[in-house]
Structures are given as structure tokens and as C-alpha cells.
Design an enzyme around this catalytic site. Sequence first.
Site, PDB file in Angstrom:
ATOM      1  N   ASP A  75       0.630 120.684 -26.986  1.00 24.36           N
ATOM      2  CA  ASP A  75       1.876 120.144 -27.551  1.00 24.36           C
ATOM      3  C   ASP A  75       2.866 121.225 -27.971  1.00 24.36           C
ATOM      4  OD1 ASP A  75       0.466 121.077 -29.718  1.00 24.36           O
ATOM      5  OD2 ASP A  75       0.594 119.244 -30.895  1.00 24.36           O
ATOM      6  N   PRO A 120       0.854 121.090 -43.399  1.00 25.88           N
ATOM      7  CA  PRO A 120      -0.613 120.971 -43.477  1.00 25.88           C
ATOM      8  C   PRO A 120      -1.267 121.148 -42.113  1.00 25.88           C
ATOM      9  CG  PRO A 120       0.437 119.204 -44.715  1.00 25.88           C
ATOM     10  CD  PRO A 120       1.533 119.903 -43.951  1.00 25.88           C
ATOM     11  N   LYS A 176       5.869 117.510 -36.268  1.00 29.40           N
ATOM     12  CA  LYS A 176       6.149 116.323 -35.453  1.00 29.40           C
ATOM     13  C   LYS A 176       5.153 115.235 -35.851  1.00 29.40           C
ATOM     14  CE  LYS A 176       2.289 116.650 -32.826  1.00 29.40           C
ATOM     15  NZ  LYS A 176       1.180 115.655 -32.848  1.00 29.40           N
ATOM     16  N   SER A 206       1.417 124.769 -33.347  1.00 34.68           N
ATOM     17  CA  SER A 206       2.119 124.736 -32.066  1.00 34.68           C
ATOM     18  C   SER A 206       3.606 125.025 -32.246  1.00 34.68           C
ATOM     19  CB  SER A 206       1.943 123.363 -31.416  1.00 34.68           C
ATOM     20  OG  SER A 206       0.580 123.122 -31.113  1.00 34.68           O
ATOM     21  N   GLY A 236      -4.721 120.797 -39.484  1.00 35.69           N
ATOM     22  CA  GLY A 236      -5.705 119.769 -39.204  1.00 35.69           C
ATOM     23  C   GLY A 236      -5.182 118.400 -39.540  1.00 35.69           C
TER      24      GLY A 236
END
Length: 276
Positions: free
Chosen positions: A137, A95, A8, A104, A97
Site C-alpha cells: 500500500d 499508531p 489512510k 508505508s 499495527g
Amino acid sequence: MILFPNAKINIGLNVVERRPDGYHNLESIFYPINIYDRLQIEPNEEKVSGVCSVELSGIAIQGAVEDNLVVKAYNLIWERYHIPAVKVKLSKLIPMGAGLGGGSSDAAYMLKGLNELFDLNIPEEELEEMAAKLGADCAIFIKNKPVFATGIGNIFHYDVNIPPLTGKYLLLVKPEVFVSTRDAYSMIHPQQPQYSLTESINMPIAQWKEKIVNDFEKSVFAKFPLIGQVKDTLYEMGAEYASMSGSGSSVFGIFNAPVEGFEDKFDGMFSVQIKM
């Protein structure tokens, strides 16, 4: 069962106040995008109930396997429904970080996958409640559609109109920089936004630049100038709107047409173009 947890982006991220529990209330629009991990879930008849065996591949994940969110998701389901043991293969392509919610999403898809695999018939509302326990999230990936979120990112307002980005091109770039979410929040100064995010999102995208902000950018760009330089470069390349996602370090630009030669421009960084 094979699932493809997606990433997202955040369109706007306003940190509006610090809560008594130490967390922060925010406002943001979560927008799913088409970058995926690969998650395979199968019953494991060789193990007793309560065991989730995980095989990892792709981008290396730091930390112990038992701390992975897919294992924690399994444990949440097992505590309520005592499902059989499973074996999981997780290939990380999103990816980390990066402010893209990959971990999540993996957790949310694990909950949804176990629900389907074992015919548990858990309603979406309960899945969202469980997902929220795994991360602020996580729950957005249960319904997995654009949404305006408040609270700590766990209260969803599906009645807010969010125009689709259909036909646009999203260029996503992640510098080789790790931004700690905890450190990012420690540098933030909560404040009420100057402009309403729910109103601004319905303006032409070219007007977002002056109205829709990510409150983390000021402090993160000061500490990691390369991230700010990526945003500037996206605008120089013709982006209608560009922003850091979440607390970083990925930055996205929204374009009207495909971008040529971006790989050379961002040599040494993760970069991908998506047609929305």
C-alpha cells in the site's frame, strides 16, 4: 525539508483470491485521512553518499533502524540516482499495527521528499513503481488521494467515482491490540464479494453498513473480541458507518456531527476525531 506523512483508512476490503505467488488479490478503497507523522530530511555532508542516518522519536518502533522503510526508500533512490547522504528525523504519531498505513506513508513521502530535495524530476509513475517495491500500500501515498485499488492493493483505478467525505466527522479508535497482517491473511477465506464495492460506495453512507464489508473482520473479531466491541460501540454512538481499517486493529466510525465524550468511552485506547 519537513514533510507530514498522513494515514489512510480502508473503506471496504474484499479479499477475492489467493495468488500463485502466495499473495492475495483484493479490492478496497483507500481514503487518506488527516493524522500525520513528521519527517525531516536534510543533506548530510558529514557522511559519504549512500548513507541514511535516522533519528527516531514519538511512538517506539521495533526492529533495527536499517530495516525502517524510510531507509529502504533512500536505498531505492540511491541505487538509481546516487544521491548524497542524508540525515532523517522521523517522529511517529500514527499508531502502528493499526491498518492505517503509517509506515508505508513514511516510505512514500521519503521518496517524494528525496525527489524534490535533490531535483531528480522523477515522474509519479516511477515513484509509484518504486513505492510498490517497499510495500503493497506504499504507492497510494504518492498521489495521496482516494482511490479504488485492486491487485495486491497496487493497481489504482482513478476513474472510479469516490464521493468525498467532506463535512463528515471521523472517529478513529485503536485498542491496545496488535494484529499481525500475516496472521490475519492466514485466517482469511478468499471469496468474491456479494455486492460491488464501486457501486456501493456511491450509495448513501447509511446504506454502507449492509453493503460494504471488511473481510478480515470475521476472523479478527473472533480472535480479538475487543476490536469488534469498539465497532459496536461506534454504532451505538450514532455512526452512519463503522469498520475496521485494513487488517486492524483500528476501527473508524463516520458521523454527521461531532461526537462528545468519546475519550471517556474509549478510555485507555488511542482515539481521535477528525473533521473531513
